[in-house]
Scaffold this motif. Structure first.
Motif, short mmCIF file in Angstrom:
data_model
loop_
_atom_site.label_atom_id
_atom_site.label_comp_id
_atom_site.label_asym_id
_atom_site.label_seq_id
_atom_site.Cartn_x
_atom_site.Cartn_y
_atom_site.Cartn_z
N LEU A 185 -5.22 -2.77 1.01
CA LEU A 185 -4.73 -2.43 -0.30
C LEU A 185 -3.18 -3.18 -0.47
O LEU A 185 -2.70 -3.13 -1.53
CB LEU A 185 -4.53 -1.08 -0.43
N ARG A 186 -2.96 -4.27 0.32
CA ARG A 186 -1.62 -5.03 0.20
C ARG A 186 -2.33 -6.51 -0.44
O ARG A 186 -3.46 -6.81 -0.51
CB ARG A 186 -0.96 -5.40 1.44
N GLN A 187 -1.25 -7.35 -0.72
CA GLN A 187 -1.61 -8.44 -1.16
C GLN A 187 -2.01 -9.38 0.15
O GLN A 187 -1.15 -9.61 1.07
CB GLN A 187 -0.50 -9.41 -1.71
N VAL A 188 -3.07 -9.82 0.08
CA VAL A 188 -3.71 -10.34 1.49
C VAL A 188 -3.99 -11.85 1.22
O VAL A 188 -3.89 -12.68 2.27
CB VAL A 188 -5.04 -10.00 1.87
N LEU A 322 3.20 -8.86 4.99
CA LEU A 322 2.72 -7.44 4.81
C LEU A 322 3.21 -6.70 3.73
O LEU A 322 2.77 -5.66 3.46
CB LEU A 322 3.12 -6.77 6.22
N GLY A 323 4.41 -7.27 3.12
CA GLY A 323 5.09 -6.41 2.04
C GLY A 323 6.29 -5.74 2.75
O GLY A 323 6.33 -5.49 3.68
N HIS A 324 7.49 -5.70 1.92
CA HIS A 324 8.67 -5.11 2.09
C HIS A 324 8.76 -3.52 1.97
O HIS A 324 8.30 -3.14 0.70
CB HIS A 324 9.83 -6.11 1.70
N LEU A 325 9.22 -2.75 2.98
CA LEU A 325 9.56 -1.30 2.74
C LEU A 325 10.57 -0.79 2.56
O LEU A 325 10.96 0.43 2.99
CB LEU A 325 8.47 -0.90 4.12
N ALA A 326 11.60 -1.85 1.98
CA ALA A 326 12.86 -1.13 1.68
C ALA A 326 13.53 -0.65 2.94
O ALA A 326 13.54 -1.40 3.89
CB ALA A 326 12.92 -0.26 0.63
N GLU A 327 14.05 0.36 2.88
CA GLU A 327 15.00 1.02 3.93
C GLU A 327 14.08 1.45 5.34
O GLU A 327 14.67 1.49 6.42
CB GLU A 327 15.87 2.23 3.65
N ILE A 328 12.84 1.76 4.84
CA ILE A 328 11.97 2.04 6.25
C ILE A 328 11.46 0.84 6.82
O ILE A 328 10.57 0.97 7.89
CB ILE A 328 10.97 3.03 5.84
N GLU A 329 11.73 -0.40 6.36
CA GLU A 329 11.12 -1.73 7.18
C GLU A 329 11.42 -1.54 8.48
O GLU A 329 10.51 -2.04 9.41
CB GLU A 329 11.81 -2.76 6.38
N GLY A 330 12.58 -0.88 9.06
CA GLY A 330 12.82 -1.16 10.39
C GLY A 330 11.72 -0.02 11.20
O GLY A 330 11.47 -0.52 12.23
#
Length: 370
Positions: A185-188, A322-330
């Motif tokens: 469901l992400r941009q692939v 994959l897309g960036h997950l803000a603060e939880i990217e780590g």
């Protein structure tokens, strides 16, 4: 290994960047993603809920706080903590376990995919210096973006992400249910403008290279994604007592800078070298690096400065794909890195985290390498 901090398990939800069939489904809300991810984490780790003593939420999402508070309503003994970055959360968890090795700490966070900031001067973010960019051309950036997409696509097709993803049950209507066990469901697909880098002054700040300088921050910023991630940590002795088999050892977690790493400079990377020396792990012992991919310039500077093999850095793709997950990217990076180290027989991995509240490093030793 008696008093060491170990990572028992690390997982994430499927990542999403678009609606399914033009609809927003309740299962894609932060609360649902958190619930499914944490339940899946505990099942895989074989840990009962009442064994959790501490919950640390990452980011400023209200959903994460509500999720943690719901735990304390059921288990009054649980300590709740909030942190703005993954590094700070892991350091908090490490300090708590070091002080009391019987603690079992859940680190969890989610993001709804709304980008809270954009890269650039408007947010006070630094841009790389000319000296740091002199060898990084627009063509370098184009090639790196394409490589990130290609690696993520190859890993998805080969099933490399399955170990880290908790499947999501999506109810399309009262008769149809779909199980999402990948990032479908992400941009692939690589964006249509992948080979067109022509930033305008209003849209993007140029580097300090002056007129005609070929090195500008790429318009290929990572798209924001929606998702959740969770880890469970404890002391090595407590893990033995519970019959658990940790996947990794947290060697160190330290916030090094009070600025984002998107504008990384050589001086930042000198601090990385110094930190590794202080931890007794030389740079040449690191088998994998996970670094911010909010823009292509950042990983390219790491590759240039450290002279890394390209497959040592974000080998399964990064936020650009994959897309960036803000603060939880780590959390996502650490989860992906553990699986990659296990699959390749690597030992040490380094995660660089970046956020408006600061940037830091997570140093991990893989314990499940073949």
């Amino acid at each position: 290994m008696t008093n060491e901090v170990v990572i028992v398990e690390a997982v994430r939800s499927p990542l999403t960047q678009r609606q399914l069939y033009g609809r927003i489904h309740c299962e894609l809300a932060e609360e649902k993603l958190l619930d499914v991810t944490v339940n899946g984490l505990l099942q895989r780790a074989k840990i009962d809920e009442d064994e959790i003593t501490t919950v640390v939420t990452v980011g400023d999402g209200a959903a994460s706080r509500r999720h943690a508070e719901s735990w304390r309503k059921v288990f009054p003994h649980i300590d709740l903590h909030e942190s703005m970055t993954t590094t700070a959360a892991m350091k908090l968890a490490s300090d708590a376990i070091t002080a009391e090795p019987r603690r079992t700490v859940l680190v969890v966070g989610a993001t709804n995919g709304d980008c809270r900031h954009e890269t650039g001067a408007s947010t006070g973010r630094p841009t790389p210096l000319e000296a740091d960019l002199r060898r990084i051309t627009q063509q370098n950036q184009i090639e790196y973006v394409s490589a990130s997409y290609r690696r993520a696509r190859e890993c998805a097709l080969s099933g490399d992400f399955r170990r880290e993803i908790i499947p999501l049950e999506l109810h399309l209507d009262h008769e149809m249910t779909e199980f999402i066990a990948s990032d479908e469901l992400r941009q692939v697909c690589e964006p249509a403008g992948a080979h067109r880098l022509a930033p305008t002054p209003a849209a993007l700040p140029v580097s300090n290279g002056g007129a005609g300088h070929d090195c500008q921050l790429s318009l290929h910023r990572a798209h924001s994604a929606r998702g959740a991630g969770a880890l469970v940590l404890t002391g090595a002795s407590r893990a033995d007592e519970l019959g658990l088999h940790p996947r990794g050892r947290l060697v160190g977690a330290e916030t090094l800078f009070d600025t984002p790493l998107t504008g990384v400079s050589v001086s930042h990377l000198e601090s990385v070298r110094s930190y590794l020396r202080s931890m007794g792990v030389s740079l040449n012992r690191i088998d994998q690096f996970e670094v911010p991919e909010e823009v292509a310039v950042t990983p390219l500077i790491w590759l240039e400065e450290f002279g890394l093999n390209t497959y040592m850095l974000n080998p399964r793709g990064g936020a650009l794909a994959l897309g960036h997950l803000a603060e939880i990217e780590g959390i996502r990076c650490l989860t992906t890195m553990l699986s990659a180290l296990e699959d390749t027989g690597g030992t040490y991995g380094l995660v660089a985290t970046s956020g408006l509240e600061g940037s830091g490093l997570l140093l991990v030793e893989c314990l499940n390498s073949p």
